[in-house]
Design a protein around this motif. Structure first.
Motif, short mmCIF file in Angstrom:
data_model
loop_
_atom_site.label_atom_id
_atom_site.label_comp_id
_atom_site.label_asym_id
_atom_site.label_seq_id
_atom_site.Cartn_x
_atom_site.Cartn_y
_atom_site.Cartn_z
N ILE A 72 6.90 -6.63 -4.86
CA ILE A 72 7.48 -5.36 -4.39
C ILE A 72 8.81 -5.10 -5.11
N SER A 73 9.66 -6.12 -5.17
CA SER A 73 10.98 -5.97 -5.80
C SER A 73 10.82 -5.65 -7.29
N GLN A 74 9.95 -6.41 -7.94
CA GLN A 74 9.77 -6.20 -9.38
C GLN A 74 9.25 -4.80 -9.67
N ARG A 75 8.31 -4.37 -8.86
CA ARG A 75 7.73 -3.04 -9.10
C ARG A 75 8.81 -1.96 -8.97
N PHE A 76 9.63 -2.08 -7.95
CA PHE A 76 10.66 -1.05 -7.75
C PHE A 76 11.73 -1.11 -8.83
N ARG A 77 12.03 -2.33 -9.27
CA ARG A 77 13.13 -2.47 -10.23
C ARG A 77 12.70 -2.14 -11.66
N PHE A 91 0.84 -1.21 0.00
CA PHE A 91 0.00 0.00 0.00
C PHE A 91 0.87 1.26 0.00
N ALA A 92 1.95 1.23 0.78
CA ALA A 92 2.84 2.41 0.86
C ALA A 92 3.45 2.71 -0.50
N MET A 93 3.90 1.66 -1.19
CA MET A 93 4.54 1.86 -2.50
C MET A 93 3.53 2.26 -3.57
N GLY A 94 2.34 1.72 -3.44
CA GLY A 94 1.32 2.00 -4.46
C GLY A 94 0.73 3.40 -4.29
N ILE A 95 0.55 3.82 -3.03
CA ILE A 95 -0.16 5.08 -2.77
C ILE A 95 0.82 6.24 -2.54
N ARG A 96 1.93 5.96 -1.91
CA ARG A 96 3.05 6.91 -1.74
C ARG A 96 2.78 8.03 -0.75
N ARG A 97 1.58 8.16 -0.25
CA ARG A 97 1.29 9.19 0.75
C ARG A 97 0.91 8.51 2.05
N ALA A 98 1.56 8.95 3.14
CA ALA A 98 1.44 8.23 4.41
C ALA A 98 -0.01 8.10 4.88
N GLY A 99 -0.69 9.24 4.99
CA GLY A 99 -2.04 9.23 5.55
C GLY A 99 -2.98 8.36 4.75
#
Lengths: 300, 270
Positions: B261-266, B173-181
């Motif tokens: 997660i790894s694939q998305r970031f890479r 969720f953090a990587m997909g949405i990128r905003r903490a709240g």
């Protein structure tokens, strides 16, 4: 001259938008290489690709003649778009992270903070900095380890006039030290003052690249006036390498196919022909006019 | 190996002076034993006693404590998730995930060390759970000889796996949405929605697959310890039959999440 950065047919799309189309050019070692273009022309996208934060759809690039790697990036000082730091950390602690990633000694932090005049604020948190201070801190991070290549994306963003002058001077000094500087900017005056080479982008297409003089031809002319304009015109027509004479209000604008003749020589030449000049001045097309002319011609 | 510790040290530099990190971590450290104490106090004093023994048995004494404490801590698993979401979204909102790459990290190195941070945090919280178990185990022995039931330590492994599963969902969720709240809000919403689907699916439609949804299956690793003695003593036998499947499915989820997660970031623009 060997290439520091070589781009081959780089293309990048965002959905239907083609941000870069088959862009290729080389950045020679020791040059101050300006990447010019209006907003949205693809400058930042291009730099993002060569720094591995964006992925090209097609094409390839190499640094120092080798395929890109993390080790190469450690030896390149880069400021891309905005200064990116941990807001809750001080200037010094942020630079410790940058230095640790780049494998550069922490002792260098003091030096770079002094260069950008932030040493006194080294223990202040990044979030308390003004935009100009943030920008200067980002430049300090670029200078860690004294890299031989620097990449700046709009380096004077957010700086006040004296800050802009300081950064411009810093870039000139870095270039004088033999460093290669790649700089994206839409501020032509900035580029005119510091760049030796340019690549001009428009809507993702490379229009031209090369040395500033050849890529952006900045035509020169002489303006001369006399009380005897008709007689003067006759003398001017006899000048070697004459291209064109344009009538102005009370003087002529004279263009040549070769370098401009020396003003003193021309004055003497006219005097010997019995004409006393009351006005003589050389003029040069600004980089801005040359750039607008070039981009206008391409878009038409 | 030297390279790994160097990378780990850089990650430590990011956390060392981050007050929010220390506050959230302290809250976790305090809340796990405190929440268990509240439940202990409630179970000890709020139920009728027969021959001086609670109707619920002794959920906080050895060896039951090895199930009770991680079960209660599992209710608080959203707390480390908040911390993880904060740490990940910070990188996005400060755009330091890009700067770290620009400065010379590979994308793989960045995401590896971030996931390792999640692993360390999960291990740390599991350590707090172990200490809490020991505290309550010894607190409730009341002079009797200690039968620690070390074989029940497997519940610590189950707790670790459960928390890692939740933490990786938080990372997604953090990587997909990128905003903490917003990421925290969506994470909580997902927790509620999944529980709702499980509830309806299991009770109304008798769907078995709902037991294998990402959070539910990890919740099932630690059975509810309080009322089974009264209502359903057979549950533990049924649970024992299925636990290895729950465990395998949870580990599979963890591996899939790490891969995604790894694939998305890479493989995407940063």
């Amino acid at each position: 001259m060997p290439s520091i950065l070589s781009l081959k047919n780089i293309s990048k799309t965002y959905g239907r938008i083609k941000a870069l189309k088959e862009v290729s050019f080389d950045v020679p070692e020791g040059s101050v290489f300006g990447i010019l273009g209006p907003n949205g022309s693809g400058k930042t996208t291009l730099l993002g690709i060569v720094m591995n934060v964006l992925l090209a759809n097609r094409g390839s690039y190499s640094w120092f003649g080798n395929p890109p790697s993390e080790k190469q990036r450690k030896d390149i000082g880069t400021l891309l778009e905005t200064p990116n730091f941990y807001h809750y950390l001080s200037a010094r602690h942020n630079l410790e992270i940058s230095a640790a990633i780049k494998n550069k000694p922490f002792e260098d932090i003091e030096r770079v903070l002094k260069i950008v005049r932030l040493y006194e604020r080294k223990d202040s948190k990044f979030q308390t900095f003004s935009l100009g201070m943030k920008q200067r801190l980002a430049i300090a991070a670029c200078l860690l380890g004294n890299p031989s290549v620097l990449v700046f994306d709009e380096p004077t963003n957010g700086l006040d006039p004296s800050g802009i002058a300081e950064i411009r001077q810093l870039i000139i000094e870095l270039a004088r030290d033999g460093k290669t500087i790649i700089m994206a900017s839409h501020l032509l005056a900035e580029v005119e003052k510091v760049c030796t080479h340019v690549a001009i982008l428009q809507q993702g297409v490379l229009i031209k690249s090369g040395e500033v003089g050849s890529a952006l031809s900045q035509e020169e002319w002489l303006e001369v006036g006399s009380n005897e304009m008709e007689k003067l015109k006759g003398v001017l027509k006899q000048l070697p390498g004459l291209k064109n004479i344009i009538n102005s209000e009370n003087h002529f604008q004279v263009y040549f196919n070769q370098p401009l003749p020396d003003s003193a020589w021309l004055n003497q030449h006219c005097f010997e022909a019995g004409i006393v000049l009351n006005f003589i001045r050389s003029g040069k097309k600004s980089l801005e006019s040359a750039f607008i002319e070039l981009t206008h011609n391409v878009s038409n | 190996m030297r390279d790994f510790f160097h990378t780990l040290r850089i990650e430590w530099l990011k956390l060392k002076y981050y007050r929010t990190f220390w506050i959230l971590l302290s809250v976790i450290v305090v809340c796990i034993p405190a929440f268990n104490y509240v439940i202990y106090d409630f179970t000890d004093n709020s139920f009728p006693k027969i021959n001086g023994k609670s109707l619920l048995g002794n959920p906080f004494s050895f060896p039951n404590v090895w199930i009770t404490v991680p079960y209660n801590a599992g209710i608080l698993v959203f707390m480390p998730a908040i911390l993880i979401i904060t740490l990940f979204t910070n990188e996005y909102s400060f755009r330091t995930h890009r700067q770290n790459i620009i400065d010379g990290w590979s994308r793989s190195r960045f995401i590896f060390i971030k996931l390792f941070e999640v692993f360390i945090l999960t291990l740390f919280v599991t350590g707090i759970v172990v200490l809490t178990c020991l505290y309550f185990g010894f607190l409730t022995r009341k002079g009797e000889p200690v039968k620690a039931g070390w074989e029940q330590l497997r519940f610590m492994v189950y707790f670790f796996v459960e928390m890692l599963d939740y933490s990786l969902i938080a990372v997604i969720f953090a990587m997909g949405i990128r905003r903490a709240g917003l990421a925290m809000g969506i994470f909580f919403l997902y927790m509620i929605v999944e529980q709702f689907v499980v509830s309806i699916g299991r009770n109304k439609y008798k769907f078995a697959w709902v037991d294998y949804l990402p959070e539910e299956v990890s919740d099932r690793l630690i059975p509810q310890p309080f009322t089974r003695k009264i209502f359903s003593p057979n549950d533990i036998v049924i649970w024992e039959k299925h636990v290895s499947l729950y465990f395998s499915v949870t580990v599979l989820y963890i591996l899939v999440f790490i891969f995604l997660i790894s694939q998305r970031f890479r493989k995407t623009d940063l």
